[in-house]
Design an enzyme around this catalytic site. Structure first.
Site, PDB file in Angstrom:
ATOM      1  N   TYR A  97      49.258  67.051  48.112  1.00  0.00           N
ATOM      2  CA  TYR A  97      49.971  68.293  48.409  1.00  0.00           C
ATOM      3  C   TYR A  97      49.969  68.552  49.915  1.00  0.00           C
ATOM      4  CZ  TYR A  97      50.233  73.193  49.663  1.00  0.00           C
ATOM      5  OH  TYR A  97      50.530  74.355  50.317  1.00  0.00           O
TER       6      TYR A  97
ATOM      7  N   LEU B 245      41.719  81.962  44.400  1.00  0.00           N
ATOM      8  CA  LEU B 245      40.663  82.948  44.147  1.00  0.00           C
ATOM      9  C   LEU B 245      41.190  84.308  43.701  1.00  0.00           C
ATOM     10  CD1 LEU B 245      37.689  83.683  44.218  1.00  0.00           C
ATOM     11  CD2 LEU B 245      37.934  84.177  46.667  1.00  0.00           C
TER      12      LEU B 245
ATOM     13  N   LYS C 204      53.028  68.600  53.095  1.00  0.00           N
ATOM     14  CA  LYS C 204      53.271  69.615  54.148  1.00  0.00           C
ATOM     15  C   LYS C 204      53.260  68.951  55.523  1.00  0.00           C
ATOM     16  CE  LYS C 204      53.816  73.175  51.541  1.00  0.00           C
ATOM     17  NZ  LYS C 204      55.185  73.693  51.360  1.00  0.00           N
TER      18      LYS C 204
ATOM     19  N   ARG D 121      37.574  82.445  54.049  1.00  0.00           N
ATOM     20  CA  ARG D 121      39.008  82.197  54.238  1.00  0.00           C
ATOM     21  C   ARG D 121      39.668  83.384  54.928  1.00  0.00           C
ATOM     22  NH1 ARG D 121      37.227  78.138  53.014  1.00  0.00           N
ATOM     23  NH2 ARG D 121      37.849  76.601  51.445  1.00  0.00           N
TER      24      ARG D 121
ATOM     25  N   PHE E  26      47.916  80.968  56.007  1.00  0.00           N
ATOM     26  CA  PHE E  26      46.520  80.917  55.601  1.00  0.00           C
ATOM     27  C   PHE E  26      46.461  81.311  54.117  1.00  0.00           C
ATOM     28  CE2 PHE E  26      44.129  79.252  59.140  1.00  0.00           C
ATOM     29  CZ  PHE E  26      45.195  79.007  59.989  1.00  0.00           C
TER      30      PHE E  26
ATOM     31  N   SER F  97      51.266  74.996  55.700  1.00  0.00           N
ATOM     32  CA  SER F  97      49.997  75.529  55.214  1.00  0.00           C
ATOM     33  C   SER F  97      48.872  75.223  56.190  1.00  0.00           C
ATOM     34  CB  SER F  97      49.692  74.884  53.864  1.00  0.00           C
ATOM     35  OG  SER F  97      48.349  75.072  53.522  1.00  0.00           O
TER      36      SER F  97
END
Ligand code: UFG
Length: 344
Positions: A148, A199, A152, A230, A177, A124
């Site tokens: 979290y 979102l 990763k 983002r 992303f 991520s």
């Protein structure tokens, strides 16, 4: 060639299965359905056909994974399975470390025993932390602010260490992303349990009337309209990126493995995404401005040039495509749930 896909019933996994099937691979899926449903695999079959085995099980369990490798000649692994909610990881860190790290380590162990050396791993953009300047490229220092993200980061490190110790093990680490949108068939998409963390699914649920309004987490960031920026990437583009990464890993990946960003290289603010959704789908999305969410950064977008240069992959879909496809999926899902009498 048989490809073991862990977490294949999930959001990105299910879209990647379609690409694999269309390219002629034979996916074998393991999923425990902890954040997905078997019906998504039925719909993958509807879209792309194909025959593969589906194992309901835990990737952390040695015997379960060993049995798959004993019964199938697995050529490579695409490892999606993992918990992914930042807030939940703060509340239950051990659950996250046990599951996410346990799965990665168990897979490496069984792959090593079976002599299988190619793995595509879901990482991520969260690993770029709070202190880098955009656009984020693969050479930048990494850090994380929550369990979290650390799973990763630690998984990446475990994979690299395992690769350093075994020249046959060549993992390809993909840093996603912000995945958004759904398959154009409208048959599969993201189906979060409970209140969405992200979102786009939240916007979808406000638009459908399931939630009253969106809270925009802060409009005082140093961005053009003050809201967070983002790099949203269409999930089908992301899935195609996995196929490219798989092919590159089978043909060209050198010792030690490699890391790639999968993003578009473009930033979109919360309000830009929201207004695009309203415009494209002709549906209102009421919102209020709230305070910042802890741990959020102002701006995050990729330098996606390495994936283009090395893998020959580039995102092709835009924000409008993501909004249109997300809404098609959301309205279909609402209809099916109503038909099935599902309480929401
Ligand atoms: N946002 C809102 N309201 C909401 C939800 C989100 O305003 O209800 C804003 C956030 O503040 C942020 C943007 O929308 O500015 C995107 O937020 P998401 O939660 O959708 O995505 P994040 O960028 O925070 O996190 C996502 C994944 C993480 C991953 C990270 C990598 O959820 O797993 O991208 O950058 F680590």
């Amino acid at each position: 060639m048989k490809i073991l896909v862990t977490g294949g019933a999930g959001y990105i996994g299910s879209h990647t299965l379609i690409e694999l099937l269309e390219a002629g691979y034979e996916p074998v899926v393991i999923d425990d359905y902890s954040n997905s449903e078997p019906s998504s695999l039925e719909r993958v079959r509807e879209i792309a056909g194909g025959i593969w085995e589906i194992i309901e099980g835990d990737v952390c369990d040695y015997d379960t994974v060993k049995d798959i490798f004993d019964r199938h000649e697995v050529g490579a692994v695409i490892h999606f399975a993992g918990f992914k909610a930042v807030g939940e990881s703060v509340e239950k860190p051990l659950m996250y470390y046990r599951n996410n790290l346990g799965a990665t380590m168990n897979l490496i162990r069984v792959m090593n025993e079976a002599g299988v050396g190619r793995m595509i791993f879901s990482s991520s953009a969260t690993v770029y932390g709070m202190n880098n300047q955009v656009p984020f490229d693969e050479t930048m220092p990494v850090s994380c602010t929550n369990p979290y993200g650390r799973t990763k980061l630690m998984s990446e490190q475990i994979l690299k260490d395992a690769a350093a110790a075994d020249g046959n093990f060549r993992p390809v680490i993909l840093r996603y992303f912000n995945p958004a949108g759904a398959h154009t068939s409208g048959l599969i998409g993201e189906n979060p349990r409970g209140i969405p963390n992200n979102l786009m699914p939240y916007i979808q649920q406000v638009a459908s009337g399931r939630r009253e309004k969106l809270t925009v987490y802060g409009n005082d960031y140093d961005t053009p309209d003050g809201t967070g920026v983002r790099d949203y990437i269409h999930v089908v583009d992301l899935a195609k990126g996995h196929l490219k990464a798989l092919e590159w890993s089978l043909e060209s990946c050198g010792e030690g493995g490699e890391v790639f960003n999968l993003g578009t290289g473009r930033g979109t603010s919360v309000l830009q995404l929201l207004t695009a959704f309203e415009r494209v789908n002709e549906v209102p999305v009421p919102y209020v401005i709230g305070s910042r969410r802890a741990g959020d950064i102002a701006t995050c977008y990729a330098d996606a040039s390495k994936a283009e240069k090395v893998l020959g992959w580039k995102a092709e879909k835009n924000i409008e495509d993501m909004c249109r496809d997300a809404w098609r999926w959301e309205t279909n899902k609402a209809r099916w749930e109503t038909n099935r009498g599902v309480q929401r």
